[in-house]
Design a protein around this motif. Structure first.
Motif, PDB file in Angstrom:
ATOM      1  N   VAL A 192     -30.772 -45.317  19.259  1.00 53.84           N
ATOM      2  CA  VAL A 192     -29.398 -45.184  18.754  1.00 53.84           C
ATOM      3  C   VAL A 192     -29.328 -45.631  17.299  1.00 53.84           C
ATOM      4  CG1 VAL A 192     -27.027 -46.048  18.964  1.00 53.84           C
ATOM      5  CG2 VAL A 192     -28.296 -45.383  21.011  1.00 53.84           C
ATOM      6  N   VAL A 193     -29.970 -46.749  16.988  1.00 55.65           N
ATOM      7  CA  VAL A 193     -29.990 -47.238  15.604  1.00 55.65           C
ATOM      8  C   VAL A 193     -30.640 -46.207  14.689  1.00 55.65           C
ATOM      9  CG1 VAL A 193     -30.951 -48.990  14.048  1.00 55.65           C
ATOM     10  CG2 VAL A 193     -29.943 -49.677  16.237  1.00 55.65           C
ATOM     11  N   TYR A 194     -31.743 -45.634  15.138  1.00 57.04           N
ATOM     12  CA  TYR A 194     -32.426 -44.604  14.339  1.00 57.04           C
ATOM     13  C   TYR A 194     -31.513 -43.402  14.127  1.00 57.04           C
ATOM     14  CZ  TYR A 194     -35.889 -41.203  12.826  1.00 57.04           C
ATOM     15  OH  TYR A 194     -36.564 -40.249  12.110  1.00 57.04           O
ATOM     16  N   ALA A 195     -30.834 -42.962  15.211  1.00 64.43           N
ATOM     17  CA  ALA A 195     -29.941 -41.813  15.103  1.00 64.43           C
ATOM     18  C   ALA A 195     -28.772 -42.108  14.164  1.00 64.43           C
ATOM     19  CB  ALA A 195     -29.420 -41.426  16.489  1.00 64.43           C
ATOM     20  N   ALA A 196     -28.279 -43.345  14.206  1.00 66.79           N
ATOM     21  CA  ALA A 196     -27.160 -43.722  13.337  1.00 66.79           C
ATOM     22  C   ALA A 196     -27.561 -43.706  11.868  1.00 66.79           C
ATOM     23  CB  ALA A 196     -26.648 -45.105  13.724  1.00 66.79           C
ATOM     24  N   LEU A 197     -28.807 -44.059  11.597  1.00 63.42           N
ATOM     25  CA  LEU A 197     -29.270 -44.136  10.212  1.00 63.42           C
ATOM     26  C   LEU A 197     -29.696 -42.783   9.652  1.00 63.42           C
ATOM     27  CD1 LEU A 197     -31.393 -47.425  10.391  1.00 63.42           C
ATOM     28  CD2 LEU A 197     -29.107 -47.134   9.394  1.00 63.42           C
ATOM     29  N   THR A 198     -30.159 -41.896  10.509  1.00 57.38           N
ATOM     30  CA  THR A 198     -30.754 -40.652  10.011  1.00 57.38           C
ATOM     31  C   THR A 198     -30.033 -39.387  10.468  1.00 57.38           C
ATOM     32  OG1 THR A 198     -32.293 -40.491  11.880  1.00 57.38           O
ATOM     33  CG2 THR A 198     -33.030 -41.750   9.954  1.00 57.38           C
ATOM     34  N   ALA A 267     -25.255 -44.234  29.626  1.00 52.31           N
ATOM     35  CA  ALA A 267     -24.896 -42.827  29.466  1.00 52.31           C
ATOM     36  C   ALA A 267     -24.335 -42.561  28.073  1.00 52.31           C
ATOM     37  CB  ALA A 267     -23.884 -42.413  30.531  1.00 52.31           C
ATOM     38  N   LEU A 268     -23.440 -43.434  27.614  1.00 53.69           N
ATOM     39  CA  LEU A 268     -22.850 -43.260  26.288  1.00 53.69           C
ATOM     40  C   LEU A 268     -23.880 -43.482  25.186  1.00 53.69           C
ATOM     41  CD1 LEU A 268     -19.404 -45.009  26.868  1.00 53.69           C
ATOM     42  CD2 LEU A 268     -19.846 -42.562  26.658  1.00 53.69           C
ATOM     43  N   LEU A 269     -24.739 -44.491  25.363  1.00 53.32           N
ATOM     44  CA  LEU A 269     -25.793 -44.729  24.372  1.00 53.32           C
ATOM     45  C   LEU A 269     -26.745 -43.538  24.299  1.00 53.32           C
ATOM     46  CD1 LEU A 269     -26.702 -48.493  24.960  1.00 53.32           C
ATOM     47  CD2 LEU A 269     -25.546 -47.516  22.967  1.00 53.32           C
ATOM     48  N   ALA A 270     -27.023 -42.930  25.458  1.00 53.72           N
ATOM     49  CA  ALA A 270     -27.887 -41.742  25.460  1.00 53.72           C
ATOM     50  C   ALA A 270     -27.251 -40.631  24.636  1.00 53.72           C
ATOM     51  CB  ALA A 270     -28.142 -41.274  26.887  1.00 53.72           C
ATOM     52  N   GLY A 271     -25.927 -40.463  24.793  1.00 51.48           N
ATOM     53  CA  GLY A 271     -25.236 -39.468  23.979  1.00 51.48           C
ATOM     54  C   GLY A 271     -25.304 -39.788  22.497  1.00 51.48           C
ATOM     55  N   LEU A 272     -25.172 -41.086  22.167  1.00 49.25           N
ATOM     56  CA  LEU A 272     -25.223 -41.504  20.762  1.00 49.25           C
ATOM     57  C   LEU A 272     -26.637 -41.430  20.186  1.00 49.25           C
ATOM     58  CD1 LEU A 272     -22.783 -44.557  20.825  1.00 49.25           C
ATOM     59  CD2 LEU A 272     -22.365 -42.280  19.854  1.00 49.25           C
ATOM     60  N   ALA A 273     -27.631 -41.433  21.061  1.00 53.78           N
ATOM     61  CA  ALA A 273     -29.014 -41.282  20.595  1.00 53.78           C
ATOM     62  C   ALA A 273     -29.372 -39.806  20.399  1.00 53.78           C
ATOM     63  CB  ALA A 273     -29.980 -41.922  21.592  1.00 53.78           C
ATOM     64  N   ILE A 274     -28.808 -38.936  21.234  1.00 53.95           N
ATOM     65  CA  ILE A 274     -29.202 -37.530  21.239  1.00 53.95           C
ATOM     66  C   ILE A 274     -28.343 -36.671  20.311  1.00 53.95           C
ATOM     67  CG2 ILE A 274     -29.289 -35.455  22.684  1.00 53.95           C
ATOM     68  CD1 ILE A 274     -30.223 -37.268  24.986  1.00 53.95           C
ATOM     69  N   PHE A 275     -27.014 -36.807  20.401  1.00 58.24           N
ATOM     70  CA  PHE A 275     -26.149 -35.882  19.673  1.00 58.24           C
ATOM     71  C   PHE A 275     -26.213 -35.998  18.151  1.00 58.24           C
ATOM     72  CE2 PHE A 275     -23.872 -35.556  23.844  1.00 58.24           C
ATOM     73  CZ  PHE A 275     -24.145 -34.218  24.036  1.00 58.24           C
ATOM     74  N   PRO A 276     -26.438 -37.193  17.562  1.00 57.22           N
ATOM     75  CA  PRO A 276     -26.616 -37.205  16.100  1.00 57.22           C
ATOM     76  C   PRO A 276     -27.788 -36.338  15.646  1.00 57.22           C
ATOM     77  CG  PRO A 276     -26.171 -39.426  16.872  1.00 57.22           C
ATOM     78  CD  PRO A 276     -26.382 -38.575  18.093  1.00 57.22           C
ATOM     79  N   ILE A 277     -28.864 -36.340  16.437  1.00 58.25           N
ATOM     80  CA  ILE A 277     -30.026 -35.506  16.120  1.00 58.25           C
ATOM     81  C   ILE A 277     -29.686 -34.034  16.342  1.00 58.25           C
ATOM     82  CG2 ILE A 277     -32.410 -34.988  16.780  1.00 58.25           C
ATOM     83  CD1 ILE A 277     -32.685 -37.943  17.589  1.00 58.25           C
ATOM     84  N   PHE A 313     -38.841 -41.617  22.912  1.00 55.35           N
ATOM     85  CA  PHE A 313     -37.778 -40.961  23.668  1.00 55.35           C
ATOM     86  C   PHE A 313     -38.275 -40.520  25.046  1.00 55.35           C
ATOM     87  CE2 PHE A 313     -35.576 -37.093  25.010  1.00 55.35           C
ATOM     88  CZ  PHE A 313     -34.273 -37.551  25.068  1.00 55.35           C
ATOM     89  N   PHE A 314     -39.421 -39.874  25.102  1.00 52.43           N
ATOM     90  CA  PHE A 314     -39.913 -39.409  26.398  1.00 52.43           C
ATOM     91  C   PHE A 314     -40.462 -40.554  27.251  1.00 52.43           C
ATOM     92  CE2 PHE A 314     -39.802 -35.288  24.182  1.00 52.43           C
ATOM     93  CZ  PHE A 314     -39.078 -34.569  25.132  1.00 52.43           C
TER      94      PHE A 314
END
Length: 450
Positions: A192-198, A267-277, A313-314
């Motif tokens: 999530v942190v990575y997705a938020a930054l990039t 579930a919400l964190l998964a969305g925040l990790a995936i959808f930014p990408i 991720f995997f």
């Protein structure tokens, strides 16, 4: 292992919470939730899912845990025992049968997808560099259409699940979740942190938390209900089985809230990790299961550090799948132990082998494989199994569990088991007696009839 003084128990409330959260936190959160949210318009689906999880899911979690702890056996044995104690029809034992059978069916195809996550973890280690849409689609299609590769990964995943369950409650289940759950949460937060930054984090926040209720349809609502049941492991025997190993000094109400909160957070964190990408690389949010196995590898191949992030991720997906799969295998193993007096290792081997055999149909039923053209009511073999369990067996199982406890089990027995305040108990009792069965029935009816 017979019920009674020699019944296996969780060593502490903390290990029970981790095991129950591990059961709830799985592919349902990290694989299914993001693409279902994507298909259903995002935030409206999320809000309905959260409403079902806490208003209906938590009371039913408390119900299943209390039934398991009172029965101290497998779901089948516990339901039969409690029905007899309450002088009710032995047919109520069918609720236990439905849960165990549902878990077995789910495990048969869950293990296939779990095998995919293991295979893609290896592919991620090798790297997705230079992968475009055509290449990613071809990679996934070739993999699921191969005659042996999906079966090998399915066998490895089922073998890991069997090994953990065969080692027992404290020696297997507890040790596995004690290692995997902290690692799972750590990896998810890191992603999530990575997705938020990039990534396109603002777009993801808007997608997940700005609802468009015009997108709500009966089908979306039943999907949200089924997702909440699947995500919380309701009506599939797992929670009732875990409740059977629960010590009397553990308070069920706070434990159920903790489980649901952790499950929804993941579930919400998964969305925040995936959808930014997803949004950063112009990938369709409604990409279905291919979102994880076809779309995200393209992004991993293009982003800085994508080989590491893709592998993490995997790995996250694999661990989430395993912590849930052991809870799917456990109910049937518990049944063979209690009712047939078969030792745990033989029980685990027997059920795992049977689930693997049934799962072969799902593995070979993918597009391009030898059973890819087989349709059951217009659906692939795996989709048909998922619809049967998620949209029919689990909602109906939850409804009948609520009816049984709300109308056929003595109020005093449940009050003693739950140890709530008077106000808390009245709220829980109202939900279980009226709200949960009516809500589940109406939503189920809206899809199956309308």
């Amino acid at each position: 292992m017979a019920a009674g003084s020699d019944q296996a128990n969780w060593s502490s409330r903390w290990t029970f919470i981790m095991a129950a959260v591990g059961s709830a936190v799985g592919l349902g959160n990290i694989w299914l939730f993001p693409f279902k949210a994507g298909q259903s318009g995002g935030a409206a689906f999320v809000l309905v899912y959260l409403a079902f999880s806490f208003l209906i899911g938590v009371p039913l979690l408390m119900t299943e845990l209390s039934l398991g702890r009172r029965g101290r056996m497998s779901p089948i044995g516990s339901m039969k025992k409690i029905a007899a104690e309450e002088k009710r029809s032995p047919l109520w034992g069918l609720i236990g049968w439905s849960g165990v059978l549902g878990a077995f069916i789910i495990l048969s195809f869950y293990s296939v997808v779990g095998g995919w996550t293991l295979a893609y973890m290896i592919k991620a280690i090798m790297g997705f560099q230079g992968l475009d849409a055509a290449g990613a689609t071809s990679m996934f299609s070739d993999f699921i259409g191969h005659a042996t590769e999906p079966l090998v990964s399915h066998a490895i995943f089922m073998g890991i699940t069997m090994y953990i369950v065969a080692r027992g409650v404290q020696g297997g289940l507890e040790k596995a979740v004690s290692l995997m759950m902290p690692a799972l949460f750590g990896l998810l937060v890191l992603l999530v942190v990575y997705a938020a930054l990039t990534g396109a984090f603002a777009d993801a926040l808007a997608f997940l938390f700005t609802p468009d209720f015009g997108k709500l349809t009966p089908a979306v609502v039943i999907d949200a209900l089924g997702q909440s049941f699947f995500s919380l492991s309701l009506a599939m025997g797992s929670i009732m089985t875990y409740g059977a190993y629960l010590n009397r000094d553990v308070k069920i109400g706070p434990s159920a809230l903790t489980i649901a909160a952790a499950d929804s957070t993941v579930a919400l964190l998964a969305g925040l990790a995936i959808f930014p990408i997803v949004f950063q690389f112009g990938i369709s949010a409604s990409g279905g299961p291919g979102l994880v196995f076809m779309s995200l590898p393209i992004a991993f191949g293009q982003m800085p550090g994508g080989q590491i992030i893709g592998t993490l991720f995997f790995a996250l997906l694999s661990m989430a799948a395993i912590t849930s799969s052991i809870s799917l295998l456990e109910p049937a193993v518990s049944y063979l132990e209690h009712s047939w007096k078969i030792n745990r290792k033989k029980s685990a081997l027997t059920i795992a082998a049977a689930a693997f055999a049934l799962g072969i149909l799902s593995a070979l039923g993918q597009e391009g494989n030898m059973l890819g053209n087989v349709r059951i009511f217009g659906q692939s073999i795996m989709d048909a199994k998922g619809y049967l369990t998620n949209n029919i067996m689990m909602p109906l199982g939850g409804m009948f569990t609520a009816l049984f406890v709300g109308w056929f089990v003595s109020r005093k027995a449940m009050a003693d088991e739950l140890a709530l305040t008077d106000a808390q108990f009245r709220f829980w009792y109202t939900i279980v007696r009226f709200v949960a069965p009516i809500a589940v029935f109406l939503v189920f009816l809206s899809v199956t009839v309308l």
